[in-house]
Design a protein around this motif. Structure first.
Motif, PDB file in Angstrom:
ATOM      1  N   THR A   1       4.377  -0.614   6.886  1.00  0.00           N
ATOM      2  CA  THR A   1       4.829   0.518   6.513  1.00  0.00           C
ATOM      3  C   THR A   1       6.193   0.771   6.754  1.00  0.00           C
ATOM      4  O   THR A   1       6.713   1.587   5.871  1.00  0.00           O
ATOM      5  CB  THR A   1       3.923   1.554   7.324  1.00  0.00           C
ATOM      6  OG1 THR A   1       2.354   1.423   6.835  1.00  0.00           O
ATOM      7  CG2 THR A   1       4.177   3.137   6.810  1.00  0.00           C
ATOM      8  N   LEU A   2       6.569   0.346   7.807  1.00  0.00           N
ATOM      9  CA  LEU A   2       8.124   0.563   8.124  1.00  0.00           C
ATOM     10  C   LEU A   2       9.158  -0.221   7.102  1.00  0.00           C
ATOM     11  O   LEU A   2       9.792   0.410   6.782  1.00  0.00           O
ATOM     12  CB  LEU A   2       8.439  -0.110   9.608  1.00  0.00           C
ATOM     13  CG  LEU A   2       7.633   0.712  10.838  1.00  0.00           C
ATOM     14  CD1 LEU A   2       8.260   0.080  12.100  1.00  0.00           C
ATOM     15  CD2 LEU A   2       7.955   2.138  10.926  1.00  0.00           C
ATOM     16  N   GLY A   3       8.448  -1.337   6.708  1.00  0.00           N
ATOM     17  CA  GLY A   3       9.267  -1.983   5.712  1.00  0.00           C
ATOM     18  C   GLY A   3       9.258  -1.185   4.197  1.00  0.00           C
ATOM     19  O   GLY A   3      10.097  -1.187   3.585  1.00  0.00           O
TER      20      GLY A   3
ATOM     21  N   ILE B   1       0.689  -1.280  -0.125  1.00  0.00           N
ATOM     22  CA  ILE B   1      -0.159  -0.032   0.075  1.00  0.00           C
ATOM     23  C   ILE B   1       0.918   1.061  -0.022  1.00  0.00           C
ATOM     24  O   ILE B   1       0.566   2.240  -0.722  1.00  0.00           O
ATOM     25  CB  ILE B   1      -0.862  -0.002   1.159  1.00  0.00           C
ATOM     26  CG1 ILE B   1      -2.085  -0.817   0.902  1.00  0.00           C
ATOM     27  CG2 ILE B   1      -1.462   1.471   1.478  1.00  0.00           C
ATOM     28  CD1 ILE B   1      -2.871  -1.055   2.046  1.00  0.00           C
ATOM     29  N   SER B   2       1.891   1.116   0.525  1.00  0.00           N
ATOM     30  CA  SER B   2       2.948   2.397   0.787  1.00  0.00           C
ATOM     31  C   SER B   2       3.992   2.554  -0.247  1.00  0.00           C
ATOM     32  O   SER B   2       4.065   3.625  -0.574  1.00  0.00           O
ATOM     33  CB  SER B   2       3.566   2.312   2.276  1.00  0.00           C
ATOM     34  OG  SER B   2       2.602   2.163   3.165  1.00  0.00           O
ATOM     35  N   ALA B   3       4.462   1.529  -0.866  1.00  0.00           N
ATOM     36  CA  ALA B   3       5.275   1.849  -1.950  1.00  0.00           C
ATOM     37  C   ALA B   3       4.793   1.128  -3.284  1.00  0.00           C
ATOM     38  O   ALA B   3       5.506   1.134  -4.487  1.00  0.00           O
ATOM     39  CB  ALA B   3       6.541   0.933  -1.407  1.00  0.00           C
ATOM     40  N   GLY B   4       3.796   0.572  -3.342  1.00  0.00           N
ATOM     41  CA  GLY B   4       3.273  -0.327  -4.642  1.00  0.00           C
ATOM     42  C   GLY B   4       3.044   0.587  -6.045  1.00  0.00           C
ATOM     43  O   GLY B   4       3.568   0.344  -6.926  1.00  0.00           O
TER      44      GLY B   4
ATOM     45  N   ALA C   1      11.955   1.333   4.293  1.00  0.00           N
ATOM     46  CA  ALA C   1      13.123   0.914   3.989  1.00  0.00           C
ATOM     47  C   ALA C   1      13.287   0.658   2.311  1.00  0.00           C
ATOM     48  O   ALA C   1      14.236   0.980   1.514  1.00  0.00           O
ATOM     49  CB  ALA C   1      13.459  -0.333   4.594  1.00  0.00           C
ATOM     50  N   VAL C   2      12.297   0.220   1.749  1.00  0.00           N
ATOM     51  CA  VAL C   2      12.317   0.032   0.360  1.00  0.00           C
ATOM     52  C   VAL C   2      12.450   1.334  -0.277  1.00  0.00           C
ATOM     53  O   VAL C   2      13.038   1.098  -1.622  1.00  0.00           O
ATOM     54  CB  VAL C   2      10.754  -0.803  -0.149  1.00  0.00           C
ATOM     55  CG1 VAL C   2      10.863  -0.806  -1.808  1.00  0.00           C
ATOM     56  CG2 VAL C   2      10.936  -2.045   0.364  1.00  0.00           C
ATOM     57  N   LEU C   3      11.522   2.230  -0.233  1.00  0.00           N
ATOM     58  CA  LEU C   3      11.876   3.661  -0.776  1.00  0.00           C
ATOM     59  C   LEU C   3      12.968   4.461  -0.206  1.00  0.00           C
ATOM     60  O   LEU C   3      13.502   4.967  -1.423  1.00  0.00           O
ATOM     61  CB  LEU C   3      10.673   4.439  -0.029  1.00  0.00           C
ATOM     62  CG  LEU C   3       9.143   4.218  -0.683  1.00  0.00           C
ATOM     63  CD1 LEU C   3       8.099   4.868   0.230  1.00  0.00           C
ATOM     64  CD2 LEU C   3       8.926   3.933  -2.058  1.00  0.00           C
TER      65      LEU C   3
ATOM     66  N   ALA D   1      15.297  -3.940  -4.399  1.00  0.00           N
ATOM     67  CA  ALA D   1      14.188  -3.531  -3.413  1.00  0.00           C
ATOM     68  C   ALA D   1      12.982  -3.737  -3.770  1.00  0.00           C
ATOM     69  O   ALA D   1      12.242  -4.415  -2.894  1.00  0.00           O
ATOM     70  CB  ALA D   1      14.688  -2.100  -2.700  1.00  0.00           C
ATOM     71  N   TYR D   2      12.419  -3.271  -4.677  1.00  0.00           N
ATOM     72  CA  TYR D   2      11.085  -3.320  -5.101  1.00  0.00           C
ATOM     73  C   TYR D   2      10.903  -4.941  -5.398  1.00  0.00           C
ATOM     74  O   TYR D   2       9.663  -5.296  -5.029  1.00  0.00           O
ATOM     75  CB  TYR D   2      10.970  -2.763  -6.304  1.00  0.00           C
ATOM     76  CG  TYR D   2      10.687  -1.205  -5.991  1.00  0.00           C
ATOM     77  CD1 TYR D   2      10.001  -0.412  -5.296  1.00  0.00           C
ATOM     78  CD2 TYR D   2      11.698  -0.181  -6.751  1.00  0.00           C
ATOM     79  CE1 TYR D   2       9.967   0.835  -4.967  1.00  0.00           C
ATOM     80  CE2 TYR D   2      11.665   1.169  -6.567  1.00  0.00           C
ATOM     81  CZ  TYR D   2      10.831   1.683  -5.488  1.00  0.00           C
ATOM     82  OH  TYR D   2      10.598   3.081  -5.354  1.00  0.00           O
TER      83      TYR D   2
END
Length: 431
Positions: free
Chosen positions: A165-167, A43-46, A170-172, A179-180
């Motif tokens: 969300t914390l994960g 949800i946060s990085a998709g 890190a990805v972002l 990472a993605y």
């Protein structure tokens, strides 16, 4: 000096916060938290993955996700009905497997059409999972406590989302293809892990056996689609659910483009909201003891959303510190309103449904939410970003009115079940 009544209330609250003691419910909760950790990451990085790594334009991503959601939105009613007739556990497991396939399929997305295909599969799995989970809750919960179990599961969901969300942060921070890809693999594994945990439940008999001489007839089988009270509740609850898109779509854009607050606040508000909802969901809603009290919470949630969104709107203009403070206070108020609205909706979605067709009824409720979710980005972006501060107020008024309509539907439903003598009829109204 504490009284025995105070001690009793404290003991009940602590017992509620510890969660269900019934083994099958605990297994369900464990499956939920495993699944939602990966969901929180995506949800946060998709969306950023689809733009930064898959190479799609923001417009293409918006169109693909919207079309996929609209194509898959009707699947919830069919899959919910299947869960009622074939067994909820098996249907949930299959739906989660579809979500896992869709998650892994993201690595192949390189065009609008491939995105639509993956988004459609994901939408079918997601809406089907939600509907079948509603049927599963109706089976696993004690009589009259379906909404209570679902409220606890929502708190668990927000714990998973907060971790995810914390994960995503890190990805972002790495912002690399590797990472993605790791994010996608983790998300896929959480769907599979959640399904594997849920498969440990014993087979749960269907709640509704199809009668070829009666229930097989379309006018007898699709009872939820003929239930006027439930359809009214679904429509009003769908409008009220626009609030979910505020924190996901509107507020991050508002923070970055219209406020002096640091950009990292766009991710931080989602984390803070997830933590608060996880902490508040169960204790803030323990006053619910039936449909009428649930309706009251829905009515109260609307003005709180209005206050929260006015605070967020007026974060545009002041200095960074004042803006950040207004945003954080707004998120706190929004989170309390959200738990009230969610718990009230959960209670009414179970109370107004036929006990032997929870899957189908939850599918109808999911259909309404799915349509709202599909159109929400256009609505909240237009009102909150394009229209500015007045748009935030307008959205608050809309959501407030929707909550009042939900309460009106509940009153009419309760009145329709009463006999002339004032007692309740034996069977729930089907409209």
């Amino acid at each position: 000096m504490t009284t025995s009544a105070d001690d009793s209330r404290t003991a009940r609250l602590l017992a509620t916060l510890r969660g269900p003691s019934e083994p099958r419910q605990r297994l369900f909760a464990l499956s939920t938290i495993v699944n939602t950790i990966g969901m929180g990451i995506f949800i946060s990085a998709g969306t950023i993955f689809l733009i930064r790594s898959a190479g799609l334009s923001p417009t293409t991503v918006g169109i693909g996700l919207t079309v996929g959601s609209l194509v898959g939105v009707g699947a919830g009613v069919l899959i919910g009905d299947l869960a009622d007739r074939r067994g909820a556990r098996e249907v949930v497991v299959v739906a989660m497997a579809l979500e896992a396939i869709a998650s892994l399929g993201l690595v192949l997305v390189d065009s609008l059409w491939s995105l639509i295909a993956v988004a459609t599969l994901a939408a079918v799995g997601r809406t089907g999972s939600v509907s079948a989970r509603g049927a599963l809750i109706g089976i696993l919960a004690e009589e009259g406590k379906g909404a209570q179990l679902r409220t606890y599961l929502r708190a668990v969901t927000n714990v998973g989302l907060a971790i995810g969300t914390l994960g995503a942060a890190a990805v972002l921070a790495f912002d690399t293809r590797q990472a993605y890809l790791a994010m996608i693999i983790v998300s896929t594994l959480t769907f599979l892990g959640g399904a594997a945990i849920l498969s440990r439940l014993p087979h749960l008999p269907p709640t509704r056996v199809l009668n070829r001489d009666a229930d097989a007839r379309p006018d007898r089988r699709w009872i939820a689609l003929r239930d006027r009270h439930y359809l009214g509740l679904t429509a009003a609850a769908a409008v009220a659910s626009l609030q979910y898109s505020v924190l996901i779509q509107a507020l991050p854009v508002w923070i970055v483009l219209r406020t002096e607050s640091p950009r990292w606040m766009a991710a931080m508000v989602m984390f803070v909201a997830s933590v608060l909802v996880a902490a508040l969901q169960v204790p803030a809603t323990r006053s619910i003891d039936g449909p009428r009290s649930a309706a009251r919470l829905l009515v109260r949630s609307g003005p709180l959303f209005l206050v929260a969104w006015i605070l967020m709107a007026y974060a545009s203009g002041p200095s960074a510190w004042i803006a950040t403070g207004l945003l954080l206070v707004g998120v706190v108020v929004h989170s309390l309103a959200e738990v009230w609205q969610a718990a009230g909706t959960f209670e009414l979605s179970f109370a107004l449904a036929r006990p032997d067709a929870h899957g189908q009824y939850q599918g109808v409720m999911g259909l309404g939410h799915g349509i709202a979710e599909a159109v929400a980005p256009a609505v909240v972006i237009t009102l909150c970003i394009s229209a500015g501060k007045l748009g935030w107020v307008a959205l608050g008024v809309i959501v407030t009115v929707a909550g009042v309509v939900c309460a009106m539907v509940e009153r009419h439903w309760a009145a329709s079940r009463a006999t002339p003598a004032g007692t309740l009829a034996a069977e729930p109204s089907a409209g």
